[in-house]
Write a protein that holds these residues in place. Structure first.
Motif, short mmCIF file in Angstrom:
data_model
loop_
_atom_site.label_atom_id
_atom_site.label_comp_id
_atom_site.label_asym_id
_atom_site.label_seq_id
_atom_site.Cartn_x
_atom_site.Cartn_y
_atom_site.Cartn_z
N PHE A 81 -51.07 5.40 -75.51
CA PHE A 81 -49.65 5.84 -74.98
C PHE A 81 -50.28 7.39 -74.22
N VAL A 82 -49.71 7.19 -73.12
CA VAL A 82 -50.21 8.49 -72.82
C VAL A 82 -48.47 9.82 -72.64
N ALA A 83 -49.29 10.12 -72.27
CA ALA A 83 -48.33 11.45 -72.76
C ALA A 83 -48.54 12.64 -71.21
N LEU A 84 -47.27 12.91 -70.59
CA LEU A 84 -47.14 13.66 -69.50
C LEU A 84 -46.47 14.76 -69.67
N GLY A 85 -47.02 15.90 -68.66
CA GLY A 85 -46.25 16.87 -68.70
C GLY A 85 -44.89 16.80 -68.09
N MET A 86 -44.29 17.45 -68.28
CA MET A 86 -42.59 17.25 -67.51
C MET A 86 -43.00 17.68 -66.10
N ASP A 87 -43.36 18.44 -65.47
CA ASP A 87 -43.66 18.29 -64.34
C ASP A 87 -44.53 16.96 -62.95
N GLN A 88 -44.69 16.80 -64.80
CA GLN A 88 -46.02 15.04 -64.25
C GLN A 88 -45.34 14.58 -63.16
N PRO A 89 -45.68 13.25 -62.41
CA PRO A 89 -44.77 12.48 -61.74
C PRO A 89 -44.77 11.16 -63.08
N ALA A 90 -44.28 10.25 -62.43
CA ALA A 90 -43.52 9.51 -63.35
C ALA A 90 -44.05 8.20 -63.05
#
Length: 194
Positions: A185-194
């Motif tokens: 799984f990858v967690a992306l910060g809310m400001d990271q592009p999808a």
């Protein structure tokens, strides 16, 4: 707290308004999941997680997924045969895999929420093994990764706004292991592009 409850149409009066890390929306639509929890506190109520899954991942409702247990160290989901049946009167492999992924995703989502880390959590890859046919209600149990792996994951997420971690989810039917998923799984910060 502003956690959605069945039948809740709006935030409780005086509740602290939160925003969903998934949708970016506030109450009333299953806006938060146990943000008041920490890994050391009591587990998230299973009904809270189930409501969240059904609101944000509609497939879970169609598959009639229910939450048996939702704790920072383990999430257990259950699903019946009927909406997940295949042409051989057993659980469709795609359904079994989906429930296993949901259990692993739910574990990470619950733990990240408990740490106060808003993220967009996605599965990057997985492998699934099937040990035996499933001919009735089954469960998927996702256990927390070891403490060191979790610590590195959280540290990387806080530093870079992006982190990867592997979670295992085990399918059980009639008291025996029926399958096993290993997902990255990858967690992306809310400001990271999808």
């Amino acid at each position: 707290m502003c956690a959605a409850r069945p039948g809740a149409g709006a935030c409780d009066a005086g509740a602290q308004r939160r925003v969903s890390p998934v949708t970016g929306r506030g109450c009333p639509r299953a806006a938060t999941l146990c943000f008041w929890q920490t890994p050391e506190r009591a587990p998230c109520p299973p009904r809270e997680l189930e409501t969240y899954l059904h609101a944000h991942i509609p497939l879970s409702r169609a598959m009639q997924v229910s939450v048996v247990q939702a704790a920072p160290d383990e999430v257990v989901l259950s699903a019946p045969l009927a909406p997940n049946i295949n042409h051989r009167d057993t659980v469709f492999g795609g359904s079994a895999s989906a429930v296993a992924i949901l259990a692993a995703w739910s574990l990470l989502h619950t733990r990240l929420s408990a740490e106060g880390l808003a993220s967009r959590l996605v599965i990057q890859r997985n492998t699934m093994s099937y040990e035996q046919p499933i001919v009735g209600r089954f469960t998927a149990t996702a256990a927390a990764p070891d403490a060191e792996a979790w610590h590195q994951f959280v540290r990387m997420f806080r530093r870079k706004g992006k982190a990867r971690i592997t979670v295992v989810s085990v399918l059980h039917f009639a008291g025996a292991v029926a399958g096993r998923l290993e997902g990255e799984f990858v967690a992306l910060g809310m400001d990271q592009p999808a």
